[in-house]
Write a protein that holds these residues in place. Structure first.
Motif, PDB file in Angstrom:
ATOM      1  N   HIS A  80     -10.760   8.596 -10.966  1.00  0.00           N
ATOM      2  CA  HIS A  80     -10.887   7.536 -11.968  1.00  0.00           C
ATOM      3  C   HIS A  80     -10.142   6.276 -11.526  1.00  0.00           C
ATOM      4  CE1 HIS A  80     -13.050   9.838 -14.929  1.00  0.00           C
ATOM      5  NE2 HIS A  80     -12.113  10.784 -14.939  1.00  0.00           N
ATOM      6  N   ALA A  81      -8.968   6.449 -10.962  1.00  0.00           N
ATOM      7  CA  ALA A  81      -8.182   5.297 -10.506  1.00  0.00           C
ATOM      8  C   ALA A  81      -8.911   4.546  -9.388  1.00  0.00           C
ATOM      9  CB  ALA A  81      -6.800   5.746 -10.028  1.00  0.00           C
ATOM     10  N   GLU A 138      -9.083   5.030  -1.258  1.00  0.00           N
ATOM     11  CA  GLU A 138     -10.094   5.442  -0.277  1.00  0.00           C
ATOM     12  C   GLU A 138      -9.548   5.419   1.143  1.00  0.00           C
ATOM     13  OE1 GLU A 138     -13.268   6.612  -0.993  1.00  0.00           O
ATOM     14  OE2 GLU A 138     -12.468   6.582  -3.024  1.00  0.00           O
ATOM     15  N   GLY A 139      -8.593   4.554   1.399  1.00  0.00           N
ATOM     16  CA  GLY A 139      -8.048   4.427   2.742  1.00  0.00           C
ATOM     17  C   GLY A 139      -6.917   5.392   3.067  1.00  0.00           C
ATOM     18  N   PRO A 171       0.806  -1.229   0.000  1.00  0.00           N
ATOM     19  CA  PRO A 171       0.000   0.000   0.000  1.00  0.00           C
ATOM     20  C   PRO A 171       0.839   1.280   0.000  1.00  0.00           C
ATOM     21  CG  PRO A 171      -0.857  -1.555   1.608  1.00  0.00           C
ATOM     22  CD  PRO A 171       0.419  -2.139   1.072  1.00  0.00           C
ATOM     23  N   GLU A 172       1.974   1.262   0.695  1.00  0.00           N
ATOM     24  CA  GLU A 172       2.824   2.457   0.766  1.00  0.00           C
ATOM     25  C   GLU A 172       3.362   2.832  -0.617  1.00  0.00           C
ATOM     26  OE1 GLU A 172       3.699  -0.422   2.596  1.00  0.00           O
ATOM     27  OE2 GLU A 172       2.442   0.202   4.267  1.00  0.00           O
ATOM     28  N   LYS A 206     -10.886  -3.110  -7.248  1.00  0.00           N
ATOM     29  CA  LYS A 206     -11.094  -3.123  -5.800  1.00  0.00           C
ATOM     30  C   LYS A 206      -9.813  -2.819  -5.030  1.00  0.00           C
ATOM     31  CE  LYS A 206     -15.003  -6.260  -5.842  1.00  0.00           C
ATOM     32  NZ  LYS A 206     -15.532  -7.563  -5.435  1.00  0.00           N
ATOM     33  N   GLY A 207      -8.693  -3.343  -5.496  1.00  0.00           N
ATOM     34  CA  GLY A 207      -7.422  -3.109  -4.805  1.00  0.00           C
ATOM     35  C   GLY A 207      -7.042  -1.634  -4.792  1.00  0.00           C
ATOM     36  N   TRP A 208      -7.128  -0.994  -5.951  1.00  0.00           N
ATOM     37  CA  TRP A 208      -6.809   0.436  -6.029  1.00  0.00           C
ATOM     38  C   TRP A 208      -7.813   1.242  -5.209  1.00  0.00           C
ATOM     39  CZ3 TRP A 208      -5.171   2.089 -11.645  1.00  0.00           C
ATOM     40  CH2 TRP A 208      -4.002   1.397 -11.991  1.00  0.00           C
TER      41      TRP A 208
END
Length: 112
Positions: free
Chosen positions: A21-22, A34-35, A4-5, A27-29
């Motif tokens: 858009h990304a 979002e997080g 994630p980093e 789901k991974g992106w």
């Protein structure tokens, strides 16, 4: 598959619209974008240069950096680019502007 980093570091180079858009690409992106409040905070602080009152008010009311940015992004475009009216902006992206915001836009036009 990236940590994630590393993903956040890559996404930090995107502009606001590309970041949105990304976030809907997979789901991974979506999870990473979002997080990460840091991604949204950076852009939100850029918009704050034009919409300080609105950003400070939204943050004071407890909105996240992302929601604050999304609520004020098009307002900043109107103020910054002197778009003639809200009808010339994409309707789906436009948040209603209050009287103070339109007043600031009109004052800036009168000063020009």
């Amino acid at each position: 598959v990236l940590p994630p980093e590393v993903s956040c570091r890559i996404f930090s180079g995107l502009d606001v619209e590309s970041l949105c858009h990304a976030a809907v690409t997979c789901k991974g992106w979506h999870r990473v974008i979002e997080g990460s409040e840091r991604l949204w905070r950076h852009h939100c602080l850029s918009v704050r240069a034009v919409c300080q009152r609105e950003i400070d008010c939204d943050r004071g009311n407890g909105y996240s950096w992302k929601i604050t940015l999304l609520r004020n992004y098009w307002k900043s475009k109107v103020k910054q680019d002197n778009v003639p009216s809200q009808n010339s902006l994409p309707e789906k992206s436009m948040y209603p502007m209050d009287v103070d915001t339109w007043g600031e836009i009109l004052e800036a036009e009168l000063e020009r």
